[in-house]
Design a protein around this motif. Sequence first.
Motif, mmCIF file in Angstrom:
data_model
loop_
_atom_site.group_PDB
_atom_site.id
_atom_site.type_symbol
_atom_site.label_atom_id
_atom_site.label_comp_id
_atom_site.label_asym_id
_atom_site.label_seq_id
_atom_site.Cartn_x
_atom_site.Cartn_y
_atom_site.Cartn_z
ATOM 1 N N SER A 1 0.806 -1.221 0.000
ATOM 2 C CA SER A 1 0.000 0.000 0.000
ATOM 3 C C SER A 1 0.839 1.271 0.000
ATOM 4 C CB SER A 1 -0.990 -0.003 1.165
ATOM 5 O OG SER A 1 -0.328 0.044 2.410
ATOM 6 N N GLU A 2 2.055 1.218 0.494
ATOM 7 C CA GLU A 2 2.939 2.388 0.437
ATOM 8 C C GLU A 2 3.219 2.752 -1.021
ATOM 9 O OE1 GLU A 2 4.984 5.625 1.628
ATOM 10 O OE2 GLU A 2 4.056 4.240 3.049
ATOM 11 N N GLU A 3 3.464 1.740 -1.842
ATOM 12 C CA GLU A 3 3.694 1.975 -3.278
ATOM 13 C C GLU A 3 2.416 2.473 -3.946
ATOM 14 O OE1 GLU A 3 6.671 1.918 -4.655
ATOM 15 O OE2 GLU A 3 7.444 1.360 -2.691
ATOM 16 N N ILE A 4 1.284 1.935 -3.547
ATOM 17 C CA ILE A 4 -0.001 2.369 -4.098
ATOM 18 C C ILE A 4 -0.258 3.829 -3.733
ATOM 19 C CG2 ILE A 4 -2.502 2.023 -3.924
ATOM 20 C CD1 ILE A 4 -1.852 -1.006 -3.689
ATOM 21 N N TYR A 5 0.095 4.205 -2.512
ATOM 22 C CA TYR A 5 -0.049 5.603 -2.089
ATOM 23 C C TYR A 5 0.804 6.519 -2.979
ATOM 24 C CZ TYR A 5 0.240 9.823 0.700
ATOM 25 O OH TYR A 5 0.199 11.134 1.108
ATOM 26 N N ARG A 6 2.045 6.129 -3.211
ATOM 27 C CA ARG A 6 2.922 6.940 -4.079
ATOM 28 C C ARG A 6 2.355 7.047 -5.495
ATOM 29 N NH1 ARG A 6 7.998 3.919 -2.523
ATOM 30 N NH2 ARG A 6 8.013 4.356 -0.307
ATOM 31 N N LEU A 7 1.833 5.965 -5.986
ATOM 32 C CA LEU A 7 1.227 5.970 -7.316
ATOM 33 C C LEU A 7 0.023 6.907 -7.352
ATOM 34 C CD1 LEU A 7 1.165 4.617 -10.169
ATOM 35 C CD2 LEU A 7 -0.353 2.913 -9.173
ATOM 36 N N ALA A 8 -0.813 6.854 -6.323
ATOM 37 C CA ALA A 8 -2.025 7.674 -6.271
ATOM 38 C C ALA A 8 -1.698 9.167 -6.141
ATOM 39 C CB ALA A 8 -2.911 7.233 -5.114
ATOM 40 N N LEU B 1 -6.983 0.054 -5.855
ATOM 41 C CA LEU B 1 -7.138 1.486 -6.171
ATOM 42 C C LEU B 1 -8.608 1.900 -6.097
ATOM 43 C CD1 LEU B 1 -4.600 1.748 -9.095
ATOM 44 C CD2 LEU B 1 -4.448 2.985 -6.926
ATOM 45 N N LYS B 2 -9.500 1.060 -6.602
ATOM 46 C CA LYS B 2 -10.938 1.349 -6.539
ATOM 47 C C LYS B 2 -11.395 1.481 -5.092
ATOM 48 C CE LYS B 2 -14.208 -1.872 -6.725
ATOM 49 N NZ LYS B 2 -15.058 -1.582 -5.575
ATOM 50 N N GLU B 3 -11.014 0.526 -4.258
ATOM 51 C CA GLU B 3 -11.400 0.562 -2.851
ATOM 52 C C GLU B 3 -10.829 1.795 -2.152
ATOM 53 O OE1 GLU B 3 -13.622 -1.264 -1.623
ATOM 54 O OE2 GLU B 3 -13.637 -3.124 -2.757
ATOM 55 N N LEU B 4 -9.621 2.156 -2.502
ATOM 56 C CA LEU B 4 -8.979 3.328 -1.915
ATOM 57 C C LEU B 4 -9.725 4.603 -2.274
ATOM 58 C CD1 LEU B 4 -6.545 4.595 -0.422
ATOM 59 C CD2 LEU B 4 -5.366 4.621 -2.631
ATOM 60 N N PHE B 5 -9.978 4.814 -3.560
ATOM 61 C CA PHE B 5 -10.640 6.036 -4.001
ATOM 62 C C PHE B 5 -12.104 6.097 -3.568
ATOM 63 C CE2 PHE B 5 -7.062 6.185 -7.107
ATOM 64 C CZ PHE B 5 -6.537 7.389 -6.662
#
Length: 110
Positions: free
Chosen positions: A28-35, A58-62
């Motif tokens: 999720s740290e990488e996903i955060y950077r991507l987002a 990403l869908k769940e995050l947004f």
Amino acid sequence: MASPAPLPIGISNLASIIQGGYLYVDKSEEIYRLAQRQSRWFLSRPRRFGKSLLVDTLKELFEGNEELFRGLALHPQWDWSITYPVILLDFSSGVVQSREQLTLRIETLL
């Protein structure tokens, strides 16, 4: 000694993995950077290498599904008071053979 969590073989849905107690490698740290990047993304990975799970994450995050991210590296960094509309176009089922079929598939998904 407790038995290890089962592997989520064939599961590409974050909620199913987290709620089902499956093993989840926290990226999720990488996903955060991507987002946080203000640009377009091209997700190129080999087949069966987690693209669907990444897109679902990403869908769940947004959509702001905070409960799924509790305990993950991303959780304290994200502003959970903000949600975003998500449009997910899934082309994984079936084969599109022509431009007309592609147009019909997109119209159906929308």
